[in-house]
Design a protein around this motif. Structure first.
Motif, PDB file in Angstrom:
ATOM      1  N   LYS A   1       5.902  40.908 -32.123  1.00 34.94           N
ATOM      2  CA  LYS A   1       5.063  42.075 -31.775  1.00 34.94           C
ATOM      3  C   LYS A   1       5.514  43.399 -32.405  1.00 34.94           C
ATOM      4  O   LYS A   1       4.657  44.176 -32.854  1.00 34.94           O
TER       5      LYS A   1
ATOM      6  N   ASN B   1      -5.288  35.022 -23.441  1.00 35.25           N
ATOM      7  CA  ASN B   1      -5.470  35.828 -24.655  1.00 35.25           C
ATOM      8  C   ASN B   1      -6.949  35.934 -25.030  1.00 35.25           C
ATOM      9  O   ASN B   1      -7.416  36.998 -25.451  1.00 35.25           O
TER      10      ASN B   1
ATOM     11  N   TYR C   1       8.919  43.968 -21.359  1.00 33.94           N
ATOM     12  CA  TYR C   1       7.852  43.943 -20.344  1.00 33.94           C
ATOM     13  C   TYR C   1       8.296  44.663 -19.056  1.00 33.94           C
ATOM     14  O   TYR C   1       8.858  45.744 -19.126  1.00 33.94           O
TER      15      TYR C   1
ATOM     16  N   SER D   1      10.869  37.066 -26.052  1.00 32.30           N
ATOM     17  CA  SER D   1       9.756  36.163 -26.350  1.00 32.30           C
ATOM     18  C   SER D   1       9.907  34.859 -25.580  1.00 32.30           C
ATOM     19  O   SER D   1      11.019  34.510 -25.167  1.00 32.30           O
ATOM     20  N   VAL D   2       8.780  34.144 -25.417  1.00 29.74           N
ATOM     21  CA  VAL D   2       8.816  32.905 -24.636  1.00 29.74           C
ATOM     22  C   VAL D   2       9.538  31.756 -25.345  1.00 29.74           C
ATOM     23  O   VAL D   2       9.850  30.754 -24.707  1.00 29.74           O
TER      24      VAL D   2
ATOM     25  N   TYR E   1      -3.591  36.308 -34.034  1.00 29.50           N
ATOM     26  CA  TYR E   1      -2.408  36.558 -33.198  1.00 29.50           C
ATOM     27  C   TYR E   1      -1.624  35.262 -32.975  1.00 29.50           C
ATOM     28  O   TYR E   1      -0.383  35.249 -33.067  1.00 29.50           O
TER      29      TYR E   1
ATOM     30  N   PHE F   1       3.647  40.052 -19.374  1.00 28.11           N
ATOM     31  CA  PHE F   1       3.223  40.208 -20.772  1.00 28.11           C
ATOM     32  C   PHE F   1       1.755  39.885 -20.993  1.00 28.11           C
ATOM     33  O   PHE F   1       1.135  40.398 -21.913  1.00 28.11           O
TER      34      PHE F   1
ATOM     35  N   ASN G   1       0.581  41.350 -24.589  1.00 30.72           N
ATOM     36  CA  ASN G   1      -0.368  40.561 -25.388  1.00 30.72           C
ATOM     37  C   ASN G   1      -1.611  41.336 -25.791  1.00 30.72           C
ATOM     38  O   ASN G   1      -2.075  41.219 -26.927  1.00 30.72           O
TER      39      ASN G   1
ATOM     40  N   CYS H   1       2.317  34.445 -33.891  1.00 29.92           N
ATOM     41  CA  CYS H   1       3.309  33.959 -32.914  1.00 29.92           C
ATOM     42  C   CYS H   1       3.939  32.645 -33.358  1.00 29.92           C
ATOM     43  O   CYS H   1       5.063  32.320 -32.974  1.00 29.92           O
TER      44      CYS H   1
ATOM     45  N   GLN I   1       7.077  33.723 -31.586  1.00 32.77           N
ATOM     46  CA  GLN I   1       6.367  34.163 -30.371  1.00 32.77           C
ATOM     47  C   GLN I   1       6.356  35.686 -30.272  1.00 32.77           C
ATOM     48  O   GLN I   1       6.170  36.357 -31.273  1.00 32.77           O
ATOM     49  N   SER I   2       6.584  36.219 -29.076  1.00 35.73           N
ATOM     50  CA  SER I   2       6.383  37.664 -28.899  1.00 35.73           C
ATOM     51  C   SER I   2       7.382  38.534 -29.637  1.00 35.73           C
ATOM     52  O   SER I   2       7.163  39.748 -29.724  1.00 35.73           O
TER      53      SER I   2
ATOM     54  N   GLU J   1      -1.786  27.262 -29.540  1.00 33.54           N
ATOM     55  CA  GLU J   1      -1.859  28.589 -28.912  1.00 33.54           C
ATOM     56  C   GLU J   1      -3.279  29.146 -28.987  1.00 33.54           C
ATOM     57  O   GLU J   1      -3.730  29.836 -28.082  1.00 33.54           O
TER      58      GLU J   1
END
Ligand code: GLN
Length: 309
Positions: A70, A167, A243, A260-261, A191, A98, A116, A195, A66-67, A160
């Motif tokens: 990044k 997104n 964030y 991240s989630v 993306y 985010f 995001n 993730c 996930q995030s 996703e």
């Protein structure tokens, strides 16, 4: 001056047991695979400059990154654009969620690469003729950070892409501003795949260490990015990585990190180590509740806080 405590002396399983008694937070439910995560998964790992990795129980349990991907997307974009990515995405914290549907006022750029909007853009700046090639290059780049070949959870990538309405909205907005080159759908697909990359705490700690140690993977010895790129990425993790909780994080933990989630947090303590903690229940800012607690304890026990003297 006394030298900081040796990370090898830390009992990560004892720390993990203390964390397990902490309750609170809710597991993300944006896609079924995340909603199904085990709320009692809890793992920690530390990757050290000599290439050794210290782990707790469950540090080999896979989850989608996930995030926490990044910072690595930003790094790859910096490499592939020869630094031009720094003109195309801002680096200021937003104080917002985010997935806020907002671009930088005046420029129309995404505010920073850790939200995001920014990650949709940095993923699209990675070299590749079309989405498949770009995703392949991202997979190779992430694998170099990890020191092993990483796989993608196809179900997570699919859902996703399908369910990421915010997104898609962000990608269309960036297209309208002239900030995004590929189609909105291709940008979201690339993306989403990034993730959906599968890691575990041990792997994520090595990835964090590669950034913390100037771009050289301590396990493989491979230079993955330049020291300058690693420094730029870690700087932005410090200011924007958590964030709208980044200020609170910096005060309490004092180590550049990305949340991240999936409940994972990757930490990069410059010159010292990389770390990863994972536990799915999240607080209101989307940060793992136990992960935050674990990071505070690691920071205290190992004297990792950037500003403590
Ligand atoms: N895949 C998630 C999304 O784009 C990642 C968000 C996160 O981990 N904060 O919505």
């Amino acid at each position: 001056m006394t030298s900081p405590p040796d990370p090898r002396s830390l009992d990560l399983d004892a720390l993990r047991s203390r964390l397990l008694s902490e309750r609170g937070g809710t597991v993300d439910d944006s896609i079924p695979q995340l909603a199904d995560a085990d709320p009692d998964l809890c793992a920690l790992a530390l990757a050290l400059p000599d290439g050794t990795v210290r782990t707790s129980a469950q540090a080999d349990v896979p989850f989608s990154v996930q995030s926490a991907v990044k910072p690595f997307l930003f790094a790859l974009a910096l490499v592939d654009t020869d630094g031009e990515a720094l003109d195309l995405v801002g680096i200021e914290p937003t104080g917002e969620a985010f997935d806020a549907i907002k671009l930088e006022s005046g420029t129309g750029r995404p505010p920073n690469p850790m939200v995001n909007a920014g990650a949709l853009l940095t993923a699209s700046l990675v070299e590749g003729d079309g989405p498949e090639e770009r995703s392949a290059r991202i997979a190779r780049g992430l694998s170099a950070f990890a020191g092993r070949d990483l796989l993608v959870d196809e179900q997570v990538a699919h859902n996703e892409h399908l369910l990421g309405d915010r997104n898609h909205a962000l990608a269309h907005l960036m297209r309208a501003e002239g900030a995004l080159q590929p189609s909105a759908d291709d940008a979201v697909a690339v993306y989403a795949r990034a993730c959906a990359t599968l890691v575990d705490a041990e792997t994520l700690a090595v990835m964090g260490a590669t950034l913390a140690l100037g771009g050289v993977n301590p396990r493989t010895g491979e230079r993955v990015v330049s020291a300058r790129v690693a420094r730029d990425v870690v700087s932005v993790m410090a200011t924007c990585g958590v964030y709208d909780g980044s200020g609170r994080w910096m005060r309490a933990v004092g180590v550049p990190a990305k949340s991240s989630v999936s409940g994972a947090i990757v930490l990069s303590a410059p010159g010292r180590l990389g770390a990863a903690v994972v536990s799915p229940p999240l607080d209101d800012q989307g940060t793992s509740v136990r992960g935050r607690r674990a990071s505070e304890m690691l920071s205290d026990d190992l004297q990792l806080h950037s500003f403590s003297v």
